[in-house]
Design a protein around this motif. Structure first.
Motif, PDB file in Angstrom:
ATOM      1  N   ILE B  52       0.831  -1.209   0.000  1.00 12.63           N
ATOM      2  CA  ILE B  52       0.000   0.000   0.000  1.00 12.63           C
ATOM      3  C   ILE B  52       0.870   1.266   0.000  1.00 12.63           C
ATOM      4  CG2 ILE B  52      -1.751   1.312   1.277  1.00 12.63           C
ATOM      5  CD1 ILE B  52      -2.780  -1.304   0.058  1.00 12.63           C
ATOM      6  N   ALA B  53       0.567   2.164  -0.944  1.00 15.87           N
ATOM      7  CA  ALA B  53       1.307   3.420  -1.041  1.00 15.87           C
ATOM      8  C   ALA B  53       0.622   4.527  -0.265  1.00 15.87           C
ATOM      9  CB  ALA B  53       1.441   3.821  -2.514  1.00 15.87           C
ATOM     10  N   GLY B  54      -0.641   4.350   0.076  1.00 10.69           N
ATOM     11  CA  GLY B  54      -1.378   5.369   0.809  1.00 10.69           C
ATOM     12  C   GLY B  54      -2.865   5.130   0.662  1.00 10.69           C
ATOM     13  N   ASN B  55      -3.628   6.087   1.146  1.00 11.95           N
ATOM     14  CA  ASN B  55      -5.084   5.973   1.067  1.00 11.95           C
ATOM     15  C   ASN B  55      -5.636   7.298   0.558  1.00 11.95           C
ATOM     16  OD1 ASN B  55      -7.967   6.055   1.911  1.00 11.95           O
ATOM     17  ND2 ASN B  55      -7.470   4.056   2.791  1.00 11.95           N
ATOM     18  N   VAL B  56      -6.456   7.222  -0.470  1.00  9.15           N
ATOM     19  CA  VAL B  56      -6.966   8.447  -1.089  1.00  9.15           C
ATOM     20  C   VAL B  56      -7.912   9.222  -0.167  1.00  9.15           C
ATOM     21  CG1 VAL B  56      -6.716   7.699  -3.484  1.00  9.15           C
ATOM     22  CG2 VAL B  56      -8.809   7.155  -2.238  1.00  9.15           C
ATOM     23  N   LEU B  57      -8.362   8.590   0.907  1.00 10.14           N
ATOM     24  CA  LEU B  57      -9.204   9.309   1.856  1.00 10.14           C
ATOM     25  C   LEU B  57      -8.366  10.255   2.714  1.00 10.14           C
ATOM     26  CD1 LEU B  57     -11.527   6.376   3.020  1.00 10.14           C
ATOM     27  CD2 LEU B  57     -11.963   8.101   1.255  1.00 10.14           C
ATOM     28  N   HIS B  58      -7.059  10.044   2.727  1.00  5.97           N
ATOM     29  CA  HIS B  58      -6.189  10.848   3.577  1.00  5.97           C
ATOM     30  C   HIS B  58      -5.089  11.593   2.829  1.00  5.97           C
ATOM     31  CE1 HIS B  58      -8.161   8.552   6.679  1.00  5.97           C
ATOM     32  NE2 HIS B  58      -7.663   7.429   6.218  1.00  5.97           N
ATOM     33  N   GLN B  59      -4.881  11.222   1.565  1.00  6.11           N
ATOM     34  CA  GLN B  59      -3.719  11.746   0.845  1.00  6.11           C
ATOM     35  C   GLN B  59      -3.987  11.700  -0.656  1.00  6.11           C
ATOM     36  OE1 GLN B  59      -0.351   9.113   1.269  1.00  6.11           O
ATOM     37  NE2 GLN B  59       1.123  10.798   1.259  1.00  6.11           N
ATOM     38  N   PRO B  60      -3.633  12.745  -1.392  1.00  2.73           N
ATOM     39  CA  PRO B  60      -3.816  12.676  -2.849  1.00  2.73           C
ATOM     40  C   PRO B  60      -2.814  11.715  -3.486  1.00  2.73           C
ATOM     41  CG  PRO B  60      -2.743  14.718  -2.235  1.00  2.73           C
ATOM     42  CD  PRO B  60      -3.114  14.040  -0.952  1.00  2.73           C
ATOM     43  N   ILE B  61      -3.207  11.141  -4.605  1.00  2.00           N
ATOM     44  CA  ILE B  61      -2.327  10.185  -5.282  1.00  2.00           C
ATOM     45  C   ILE B  61      -1.020  10.850  -5.703  1.00  2.00           C
ATOM     46  CG2 ILE B  61      -2.082   8.826  -7.408  1.00  2.00           C
ATOM     47  CD1 ILE B  61      -4.967   7.948  -7.083  1.00  2.00           C
ATOM     48  N   THR B  62      -1.083  12.128  -6.047  1.00  2.00           N
ATOM     49  CA  THR B  62       0.155  12.815  -6.440  1.00  2.00           C
ATOM     50  C   THR B  62       1.187  12.783  -5.310  1.00  2.00           C
ATOM     51  OG1 THR B  62      -0.921  14.889  -5.801  1.00  2.00           O
ATOM     52  CG2 THR B  62      -0.881  14.350  -8.150  1.00  2.00           C
ATOM     53  N   ALA B  63       0.701  12.917  -4.062  1.00  2.00           N
ATOM     54  CA  ALA B  63       1.625  12.862  -2.922  1.00  2.00           C
ATOM     55  C   ALA B  63       2.188  11.443  -2.761  1.00  2.00           C
ATOM     56  CB  ALA B  63       0.909  13.296  -1.645  1.00  2.00           C
ATOM     57  N   MET B  64       1.340  10.433  -3.004  1.00  2.00           N
ATOM     58  CA  MET B  64       1.829   9.051  -2.915  1.00  2.00           C
ATOM     59  C   MET B  64       2.913   8.800  -3.961  1.00  2.00           C
ATOM     60  SD  MET B  64      -1.751   6.996  -2.546  1.00  2.00           S
ATOM     61  CE  MET B  64      -3.144   7.832  -1.792  1.00  2.00           C
ATOM     62  N   LEU B  65       2.676   9.315  -5.166  1.00  2.00           N
ATOM     63  CA  LEU B  65       3.652   9.102  -6.228  1.00  2.00           C
ATOM     64  C   LEU B  65       4.970   9.808  -5.909  1.00  2.00           C
ATOM     65  CD1 LEU B  65       1.401   9.429  -9.420  1.00  2.00           C
ATOM     66  CD2 LEU B  65       2.246   7.349  -8.333  1.00  2.00           C
ATOM     67  N   ALA B  66       4.854  10.980  -5.276  1.00  2.00           N
ATOM     68  CA  ALA B  66       6.065  11.728  -4.927  1.00  2.00           C
ATOM     69  C   ALA B  66       6.925  10.945  -3.931  1.00  2.00           C
ATOM     70  CB  ALA B  66       5.680  13.090  -4.349  1.00  2.00           C
ATOM     71  N   GLY B  67       6.269  10.149  -3.081  1.00  2.00           N
ATOM     72  CA  GLY B  67       7.014   9.380  -2.085  1.00  2.00           C
ATOM     73  C   GLY B  67       7.187   7.921  -2.445  1.00  2.00           C
ATOM     74  N   ALA B  68       6.830   7.568  -3.670  1.00  2.00           N
ATOM     75  CA  ALA B  68       6.828   6.154  -4.053  1.00  2.00           C
ATOM     76  C   ALA B  68       8.208   5.523  -4.001  1.00  2.00           C
ATOM     77  CB  ALA B  68       6.237   6.003  -5.458  1.00  2.00           C
TER      78      ALA B  68
END
Lengths: 57, 139
Positions: B52-68
């Motif tokens: 899991i890279a994150g949850n869209v209820l708490h974080q935008p996907i762009t932020a997940m991609l930035a930290g991928a």
């Protein structure tokens, strides 16, 4: 680049036509964001499994 | 074959762009996001956790991609992609597919070659080239 890939890229248009590749095939730039990377069985329309006699109705 | 035909037509016309790899974010019913391969959703294992890279209820996907890059499986896959680009003669057409096959075939994302890429990319290119070679046997 593999020789096999080079053979295809450098093939004469009539040779590519033997593979079913239209030499005049219009292309847009391959954009990864739009490139359909799904396996072939997943990127076609819904498979119609009805027998032939049922499709005519 | 259609995909190969598109590649050949684009390459011969000089239209191939080497764009970044599509990270394929997949969102589950409860907002969980995995990257690189939808098949990783719902998988848990000791080495990579739950992917899991994150949850869209708490974080935008762009932020997940930035930290991928901090995710082990993403970092391994990026390393493997670069390895493919540096060493595999089919990479220009293949572009490194697929993350899910690397994991499910080898239990690792580091593997450079999979049965999937041999059968759907390499064999296809070789067979097509053989078809154009009078006696076959394109290398």
């Amino acid at each position: 680049m593999t020789n096999a890939l080079a053979i295809l890229i450098n093939a004469a248009p009539e040779q590519l036509a033997r593979l079913g590749v239209d030499p005049q095939r219009s292309v847009a730039s391959i954009d990864v964001a739009k490139f359909d990377n799904r396996p072939a069985w997943d990127n076609k329309g819904k498979f119609d499994s009805r027998p032939g006699w049922d499709k005519k109705k | 074959m259609d995909r190969l035909a598109d590649y050949l037509a684009a390459t011969r016309a000089g239209h191939v762009d080497h764009a970044p790899y599509e990270p394929i974010p997949t969102v589950s019913w409860d907002g969980q996001v995995v990257l690189l391969s939808p098949e990783l959703l719902g998988i848990t294992e000791p080495r990579y956790g739950d992917f899991i890279a994150g949850n869209v209820l708490h974080q935008p996907i762009t932020a997940m991609l930035a930290g991928a890059g901090d995710l082990d499986y993403v970092a391994e896959f990026v390393t493997a992609l670069n390895d493919c680009a540096d060493h595999c003669a089919f990479y220009d057409f293949c572009r490194g597919a697929q993350a899910g096959n690397r994991y499910f075939e080898h239990a690792s994302f580091i593997a450079r070659e999979t049965t999937y890429c041999r059968t759907t990319r390499q064999a296809l290119v070789r067979a097509a080239a053989d078809h154009l070679t009078p006696q076959g046997g394109a290398p």
